[in-house]
Structures are given as structure tokens and as C-alpha cells.
Scaffold this active site. Structure first.
Site, PDB file in Angstrom:
ATOM      1  N   ASN A 210       0.838  -1.198   0.000  1.00 39.56           N
ATOM      2  CA  ASN A 210       0.000   0.000   0.000  1.00 39.56           C
ATOM      3  C   ASN A 210       0.877   1.254   0.000  1.00 39.56           C
ATOM      4  OD1 ASN A 210       0.698  -0.681   2.719  1.00 39.56           O
ATOM      5  ND2 ASN A 210      -0.979   0.532   3.522  1.00 39.56           N
TER       6      ASN A 210
ATOM      7  N   GLU B  41      -3.033  -4.761  -2.893  1.00 37.61           N
ATOM      8  CA  GLU B  41      -3.558  -5.702  -3.889  1.00 37.61           C
ATOM      9  C   GLU B  41      -3.530  -5.081  -5.280  1.00 37.61           C
ATOM     10  OE1 GLU B  41      -4.809  -4.889  -0.965  1.00 37.61           O
ATOM     11  OE2 GLU B  41      -6.153  -6.417  -0.173  1.00 37.61           O
TER      12      GLU B  41
HETATM   13  N1  THU Z   1      -5.176  -1.554   2.699  1.00 35.23           N
HETATM   14  C1  THU Z   1      -4.600  -2.363   1.760  1.00 35.23           C
HETATM   15  O1  THU Z   1      -3.561  -2.032   1.172  1.00 35.23           O
HETATM   16  N2  THU Z   1      -5.200  -3.550   1.504  1.00 35.23           N
HETATM   17  C2  THU Z   1      -6.250  -4.064   2.213  1.00 35.23           C
HETATM   18  O2  THU Z   1      -6.658  -5.193   1.969  1.00 35.23           O
HETATM   19  C3  THU Z   1      -6.896  -3.257   3.254  1.00 35.23           C
HETATM   20  C4  THU Z   1      -6.413  -1.863   3.381  1.00 35.23           C
HETATM   21  C5  THU Z   1      -4.488  -0.310   3.061  1.00 35.23           C
HETATM   22  C6  THU Z   1      -5.133   0.964   2.633  1.00 35.23           C
HETATM   23  C7  THU Z   1      -4.528   1.941   3.638  1.00 35.23           C
HETATM   24  O3  THU Z   1      -3.243   2.356   3.156  1.00 35.23           O
HETATM   25  C8  THU Z   1      -4.304   1.113   4.879  1.00 35.23           C
HETATM   26  O4  THU Z   1      -4.374  -0.234   4.462  1.00 35.23           O
HETATM   27  C9  THU Z   1      -5.308   1.357   5.976  1.00 35.23           C
HETATM   28  O5  THU Z   1      -6.584   1.291   5.498  1.00 35.23           O
END
Ligand code: THU
Length: 129
Positions: free
Chosen positions: A42, A55
Site C-alpha cells: 500500500n 492488492e
Molecule cells: N489496505 C490495503 O492495502 N489492503 C487491504 O486489503 C486493506 C487496506 C491499506 C489501505 C490503507 O493504506 C491502509 O491499508 C489502511 O486502510
């Protein structure tokens, strides 16, 4: 590559997560039909909606290299307390669903407690044009 190995790859990818706002570090590992593995993390932004999930980062890396067929996606996450479960968010579910009903999604609190389901089970009645 099995789910636990993909989980390890995802957790390693989370080391590159840029998450100064949430402190929630996520990694994903995508297994393509030909056996290639792409990872992503992320990447947050001061303008919150501009951030991207692990993802979609991993999927975009594979897609932009020409892959269109996916077998598995494994997600791993951690915060300052340690590893955390992280099921894909709604936007990621729709993004993944674009590329097939039966892509297997795996997540869990740690590598010994993983759960898996298809993207169609995670996103009933997903949108298609
Ligand atoms: N996030 C992801 O990268 N994937 C997930 O499956 C759930 C949430 C990230 C988005 C944000 O940067 C952080 O997790 C908190 O929501």
C-alpha cells in the site's frame, strides 16, 4: 508456489509499504497462471483517497507486464502490534473481479491461520459491463 510461501512474499513486500497516516502496512503477492509472482504494497497519500492498496499495486504490476490470468492473491498486513488480518477492500474486490470469478483470495492473521475464498464469494454479484 503455495499459499504460505506467497504469504511470506506478501509480508516481505509490506516492508516497502508507505503508510505514514494509518501505520497499517500491507503487502500482496499475486500468482499468475504461468507461475510468475508479483508483489505490491500500500502507498498512502496526504490526500487520502489518492492512496492505493497493496492488492491493486501488485495486480497493476502484473497487468502492466502483460498478465491477464491470475490464480491466487495472498494478502499480509502488520501494524506496530504485529501481524494483522486484512481482507481486500471493496474497491480491490471489484478490481480483482474484473479478471475472473475463481481467483483465490487468501488472508489471515498470520501464515498458520490463513483462510481462502474465491473472489466471487468475496464479492457476490460483482459488476460487469
Ligand atoms: N489496505 C490495503 O492495502 N489492503 C487491504 O486489503 C486493506 C487496506 C491499506 C489501505 C490503507 O493504506 C491502509 O491499508 C489502511 O486502510
Amino acid at each position: 508456489m503455495d499459499k504460505k510461501e506467497l504469504y511470506d512474499r506478501a509480508l516481505t513486500a509490506a516492508e516497502h509499504s508507505y503508510a505514514p497516516y494509518s501505520g497499517f502496512h500491507v503487502g500482496a503477492a499475486v500468482l499468475t497462471e504461468d507461475g510468475s509472482v508479483y508483489t505490491g504494497c500500500n502507498i498512502e497519500n496526504a490526500s487520502y483517497p489518492a492512496g492505493i492498496c497493496a492488492e491493486r499495486t501488485a495486480m497493476a504490476k502484473a497487468l502492466s507486464e502483460g498478465h491477464r490470468k491470475f490464480k491466487k492473491i495472498v494478502v499480509a498486513a502488520r501494524n506496530e502490534e504485529g501481524e494483522q488480518p486484512a481482507a481486500p477492500c471493496g474497491i480491490c474486490r471489484q478490481f480483482i473481479f474484473e479478471f475472473g470469478d475463481d481467483i483465490e483470495i487468501t488472508f489471515g492473521p498470520d501464515r498458520d491461520h490463513l483462510q481462502s475464498m474465491t473472489i466471487a464469494d468475496l464479492l457476490p454479484e460483482g459488476f460487469r459491463l
